[in-house]
Scaffold this active site. Structure first.
Site, mmCIF file in Angstrom:
data_model
loop_
_atom_site.group_PDB
_atom_site.id
_atom_site.type_symbol
_atom_site.label_atom_id
_atom_site.label_comp_id
_atom_site.label_asym_id
_atom_site.label_seq_id
_atom_site.Cartn_x
_atom_site.Cartn_y
_atom_site.Cartn_z
ATOM 1 N N CYS A 112 38.866 50.854 27.974
ATOM 2 C CA CYS A 112 38.528 51.489 29.258
ATOM 3 C C CYS A 112 39.381 52.716 29.539
ATOM 4 C CB CYS A 112 38.673 50.494 30.394
ATOM 5 S SG CYS A 112 37.814 48.950 30.087
ATOM 6 N N HIS A 235 39.605 53.921 37.011
ATOM 7 C CA HIS A 235 38.676 53.125 36.208
ATOM 8 C C HIS A 235 38.030 52.086 37.117
ATOM 9 C CE1 HIS A 235 36.836 50.536 33.403
ATOM 10 N NE2 HIS A 235 37.769 49.614 33.428
ATOM 11 N N ASN A 265 31.417 47.627 35.734
ATOM 12 C CA ASN A 265 32.464 48.145 34.844
ATOM 13 C C ASN A 265 31.810 48.649 33.553
ATOM 14 O OD1 ASN A 265 34.568 48.519 33.044
ATOM 15 N ND2 ASN A 265 35.584 46.576 33.489
HETATM 16 O O1 UT7 Z 1 37.974 46.988 32.329
HETATM 17 C C1 UT7 Z 1 39.112 46.221 32.179
HETATM 18 C C2 UT7 Z 1 38.847 44.807 31.975
HETATM 19 N N1 UT7 Z 1 38.754 43.856 32.951
HETATM 20 C C3 UT7 Z 1 39.208 43.809 34.220
HETATM 21 O O2 UT7 Z 1 39.679 44.716 34.792
HETATM 22 C C4 UT7 Z 1 39.115 42.509 34.916
HETATM 23 C C5 UT7 Z 1 40.351 42.186 35.717
HETATM 24 N N2 UT7 Z 1 40.163 40.920 36.418
HETATM 25 C C6 UT7 Z 1 39.335 40.793 37.464
HETATM 26 O O3 UT7 Z 1 38.689 41.739 37.880
HETATM 27 C C7 UT7 Z 1 39.271 39.446 38.136
HETATM 28 O O4 UT7 Z 1 40.269 38.606 37.613
HETATM 29 C C8 UT7 Z 1 37.872 38.758 37.974
HETATM 30 C C9 UT7 Z 1 36.838 39.487 38.793
HETATM 31 C C10 UT7 Z 1 37.456 38.727 36.521
HETATM 32 C C11 UT7 Z 1 37.950 37.326 38.499
HETATM 33 O O5 UT7 Z 1 38.385 37.307 39.840
HETATM 34 P P1 UT7 Z 1 39.559 36.347 40.294
HETATM 35 O O6 UT7 Z 1 39.725 36.530 41.742
HETATM 36 O O7 UT7 Z 1 40.748 36.634 39.416
HETATM 37 O O8 UT7 Z 1 38.940 34.945 40.002
HETATM 38 P P2 UT7 Z 1 39.497 33.786 39.052
HETATM 39 O O9 UT7 Z 1 39.366 34.179 37.623
HETATM 40 O O10 UT7 Z 1 40.826 33.393 39.569
HETATM 41 O O11 UT7 Z 1 38.456 32.647 39.344
HETATM 42 C C12 UT7 Z 1 38.318 32.064 40.622
HETATM 43 C C13 UT7 Z 1 37.193 31.060 40.567
HETATM 44 C C14 UT7 Z 1 37.223 30.142 39.327
HETATM 45 O O12 UT7 Z 1 36.848 28.857 39.734
HETATM 46 P P3 UT7 Z 1 37.947 27.689 39.898
HETATM 47 O O13 UT7 Z 1 38.571 27.574 38.524
HETATM 48 O O14 UT7 Z 1 38.913 28.225 40.924
HETATM 49 O O15 UT7 Z 1 37.136 26.539 40.322
HETATM 50 C C15 UT7 Z 1 36.133 30.720 38.446
HETATM 51 O O16 UT7 Z 1 35.538 29.744 37.615
HETATM 52 O O17 UT7 Z 1 35.930 31.734 40.515
HETATM 53 C C16 UT7 Z 1 35.132 31.209 39.455
HETATM 54 N N3 UT7 Z 1 34.250 32.241 38.940
HETATM 55 C C17 UT7 Z 1 33.030 32.492 39.467
HETATM 56 N N4 UT7 Z 1 32.367 31.956 40.479
HETATM 57 C C18 UT7 Z 1 31.153 32.469 40.790
HETATM 58 C C19 UT7 Z 1 34.474 33.088 37.917
HETATM 59 N N5 UT7 Z 1 33.411 33.896 37.746
HETATM 60 C C20 UT7 Z 1 32.519 33.559 38.707
HETATM 61 C C21 UT7 Z 1 31.243 34.049 39.050
HETATM 62 N N6 UT7 Z 1 30.598 33.470 40.103
HETATM 63 N N7 UT7 Z 1 30.635 35.047 38.401
#
Ligand code: UT7
Length: 310
Positions: A112, A235, A265
């Site tokens: 990215c 980004h 993204n």
């Molecule tokens: O381009 C560079 C690469 N990537 C990035 O920049 C990504 C950087 N990270 C992020 O943007 C965030 O960490 C995410 C958007 C990927 C995730 O958000 P988060 O607030 O960090 O959520 P989390 O991973 O802590 O997950 C929270 C909960 C989990 O459930 P439990 O384990 O708490 O029960 C996930 O399973 O949200 C769940 N979850 C979803 N729920 C509904 C994860 N994806 C989804 C989804 N819909 N699509």
């Protein structure tokens, strides 16, 4: 004379996939996606549209916009993690398709942050006098490495291409300063096996820290202060990460690009697509100081401070 952007172009596929469309296929919700990421919809390319096809469209527009002919290009740099195939490179394919017979061609792999790495590389070639015009493209078909059954990643990514022609600009314009960096110890957190796999929380922590720091560093390296910054193009991975960089520069919300809502993204394409979007909407003017900042798989990061205009 310094190096600066003298023309831009973009291409996004017509097919819009909304959060509501994804709700039908995955255990997710529009509410979760919007509050956690800021994404409302993304563009997804058809099976017969590959990275090189999108890149060609963006490149053509950038070359026309710069007012040069393809034969005048000395170098083509394509930043992508989703090339049509491992080799030949997308840049070589484009060199042929564009008729840029005098251009050297190479792909840049910095995920990215790839477009920033490309801009900085182009600047070196131009300012050393080795090249007059360099085409830099950030371009991805992430949909082909997305596991559409994995809600952790499938809701995040989109396809598209953004292109810029760099050339000599007047002393008061162009790229003033840059920072590039890497921390390969975090390589496990985002990688491609068959599909893209990501430890979202770890990448998030890294990104929040690095985006703010790198934005500030590049402004200081330019001998300026955050009050001098007119516009931020971060980004577009997640609105919460972008907001942390904006707050670090004390910029009001309307002075940050937020195309993540409409494109998701798009990795290396996100910064040029956003820059182009803001130019098309008249929010960046001649003489504005803009900061571009990105991070991604590697882990890597990069930022550029530039004074807009020729
Ligand atoms: O381009 C560079 C690469 N990537 C990035 O920049 C990504 C950087 N990270 C992020 O943007 C965030 O960490 C995410 C958007 C990927 C995730 O958000 P988060 O607030 O960090 O959520 P989390 O991973 O802590 O997950 C929270 C909960 C989990 O459930 P439990 O384990 O708490 O029960 C996930 O399973 O949200 C769940 N979850 C979803 N729920 C509904 C994860 N994806 C989804 C989804 N819909 N699509």
């Amino acid at each position: 004379m310094g190096a600066g952007i003298i023309g831009m172009g973009k291409y996004v596929p017509e097919n819009v996939v909304t959060n509501a469309d994804l709700e039908k296929k995955l255990d997710t919700s529009d509410e979760w996606i919007q509050t956690r990421t800021g994404i409302k919809e993304r563009r997804i390319a058809s099976d017969d549209t590959d990275t090189s096809h999108m890149s060609y469209r963006a490149a053509k527009e950038a070359i026309d916009n710069a007012g040069i002919s393809p034969e005048e290009l000395d170098l083509i740099l394509v930043a992508t993690v989703t090339p049509d195939q491992p080799f030949p490179s997308v840049s070589s394919m484009l060199q042929h398709q564009l008729g840029a017979r005098n251009a050297a061609a190479m792909d840049v792999s910095a995920a990215c942050a790839g477009f920033i790495y490309g801009l900085v590389t182009a600047k070196q070639f131009i300012e050393s006098g080795s090249c007059k015009y360099v085409l830099v493209i950030g371009t991805e078909k992430l949909s082909k490495i997305t596991d559409w059954s994995d809600r952790n990643t499938a809701v995040l990514f989109g396809d598209g291409s953004g292109a810029a022609v760099l050339g000599n600009v007047s002393d008061e314009r162009g790229i003033i300063s840059f920072e590039l960096g890497a921390d390969g110890s975090g390589g496990e957190h985002i990688k491609q096996e068959e599909f893209l796999k990501m430890n979202g929380r770890e990448v998030f922590k890294f990104a929040v820290r690095q985006m703010g720091e790198s934005s500030m560093n590049v402004v200081e390296k330019a001998g300026l202060s955050k009050e001098d910054v007119d516009f931020l193009i971060p980004h577009q991975a997640n609105i919460r990460i972008m907001e942390s960089a904006r707050q670090r520069l004390d910029l009001p919300p309307e002075r940050m690009s937020r195309t993540v809502e409409r494109y998701g993204n798009t990795s290396s394409a996100s910064i040029p697509l956003s820059l182009m979007y803001e130019l098309e909407h008249g929010r960046i003017k001649d003489g504005d100081l803009i900061v571009l900042v990105g991070f991604g798989a590697g882990l890597v990061w990069g930022s550029v401070a530039m004074r807009w205009g020729r």
